[in-house]
Each structure stands twice: as C-alpha cells, then as structure tokens.
Design a protein around this motif. Sequence first.
Motif, PDB file in Angstrom:
ATOM      1  N   ASN A 107       0.585  -1.286   0.369  1.00 34.41           N
ATOM      2  CA  ASN A 107       0.170  -0.089  -0.209  1.00 34.41           C
ATOM      3  C   ASN A 107       0.792   1.356   0.077  1.00 34.41           C
TER       4      ASN A 107
ATOM      5  N   MET B  88      -3.008   5.143  -0.934  1.00 30.11           N
ATOM      6  CA  MET B  88      -4.039   3.989  -1.089  1.00 30.11           C
ATOM      7  C   MET B  88      -4.572   4.036   0.715  1.00 30.11           C
TER       8      MET B  88
ATOM      9  N   ASN C 107      -4.243   4.686  -9.595  1.00 28.16           N
ATOM     10  CA  ASN C 107      -3.930   4.220 -10.142  1.00 28.16           C
ATOM     11  C   ASN C 107      -2.837   2.885  -9.478  1.00 28.16           C
TER      12      ASN C 107
ATOM     13  N   THR D 107      -1.735  -0.831  -7.805  1.00 26.61           N
ATOM     14  CA  THR D 107      -2.439  -1.715  -7.275  1.00 26.61           C
ATOM     15  C   THR D 107      -1.778  -2.265  -5.816  1.00 26.61           C
TER      16      THR D 107
ATOM     17  N   THR E  48      -7.043  -1.381  -5.752  1.00 28.25           N
ATOM     18  CA  THR E  48      -6.158   0.209  -5.903  1.00 28.25           C
ATOM     19  C   THR E  48      -7.529   1.135  -4.822  1.00 28.25           C
ATOM     20  N   CYS E  49      -6.710   2.588  -5.107  1.00 23.60           N
ATOM     21  CA  CYS E  49      -7.591   3.540  -4.229  1.00 23.60           C
ATOM     22  C   CYS E  49      -9.487   4.077  -4.231  1.00 23.60           C
TER      23      CYS E  49
ATOM     24  N   ALA F 147      -9.016   8.475 -12.418  1.00 23.28           N
ATOM     25  CA  ALA F 147      -8.929   6.932 -11.796  1.00 23.28           C
ATOM     26  C   ALA F 147      -9.000   6.163 -12.442  1.00 23.28           C
TER      27      ALA F 147
ATOM     28  N   VAL G 101     -10.487  -1.951 -12.896  1.00 23.93           N
ATOM     29  CA  VAL G 101      -8.842  -2.389 -12.656  1.00 23.93           C
ATOM     30  C   VAL G 101     -10.024  -3.748 -11.791  1.00 23.93           C
TER      31      VAL G 101
ATOM     32  N   ASP H 232      -9.508  -6.414  -8.692  1.00 29.61           N
ATOM     33  CA  ASP H 232      -8.448  -6.833  -8.052  1.00 29.61           C
ATOM     34  C   ASP H 232      -8.617  -8.482  -7.566  1.00 29.61           C
TER      35      ASP H 232
END
Length: 159
Positions: free
Chosen positions: A71, A75, A97, A99, A105-106, A127, A131, A133
């Motif tokens: 992080n 984040m 952006n 990860t 992501t944020c 952003a 994306v 996770d």
Amino acid sequence: MENSEKFFSEIRNGNAAKVAQMLQNQPTLINAKDGRGSTPLILATYYNQKEVAETLLSHGAGIDEKDGSGNTALMGVCFKGYVEIAKLLIDAGANVNVTNVMGATCLIYAVTFNHLEIAELLLANNADISVKDARGSTALDHAKTQDFKPLITLLEANS
C-alpha cells in the motif's frame, strides 16, 4: 535504529518541526521503514498528520513507496477517509491507479470504506474504474455488494 524509532514517534505525534530538524541532521531518515514496512510518509498520512506529510514531501519523500502489504500513502488515506491529505498527495503527483498485493486500488479502498468524496476526487484525477482486485471485483462491484447507493450512482455515471 534508536534514531529512526524517535523519528517515527515524532511523525505519529505530528511534530513537523522536530521531523524537519531530524531530517536536516540525518537526511537518510526519509528512507527509513518501520517494523511493518511503512515509510515516514505512509505513517504520517495514516495518522492524518498533514503538516508532517508536507514536511516529508518537501524533503523528497517517495510519494508512491509501498509498505509491507504493497500500500502507498494515498491508498492508506483512501481507506481512512482523509480527504485533505488525499488532495495533497494527488497534487504532489501520487499514482491514483497503483495496486497492492491484493490488486486493490485507491478507488477500490475509497468505495469499500464508503468514502464518496474521495471516490469523486480519484475519478476527477483519472482513476481507472475497470481495475479488478485479486477476487475479480471492480470498485463498482464492491459498491453494489455493500449497497452504497451514492457510490453506485457515481461509478455507473463514470463507466
């Protein structure tokens, strides 16, 4: 080692003047990491110490450095909900952006923890809502799972 512990203590306590003085005397402290792998900037932002964060940035703190979980400072503030520090970091060039090790992501953090204003700020700064996770979920998926209606509306409008 003892000096870095004192340095991290001054960061947590919000003592920007002492942090600046310590950096002047020992510039390498800017690259120190605590037991969890947090950098001085990550620690300052996690504790909502905006003045200390500004001091660290002015001394060349790595804005996108990562902690032991991958992080960044941005984040962390997206997770915690610290809007003013999020603005500071984005204005200083933080990657919106990036990860972490779980693919978060944020924006995913802002949405997961129901921080609408931060989500708006991130979207205004490009952003990427597509994306996914590590579990294959986007920020919109997280918003829907938790039924955060204002965030669902925001993310659908930006799809």
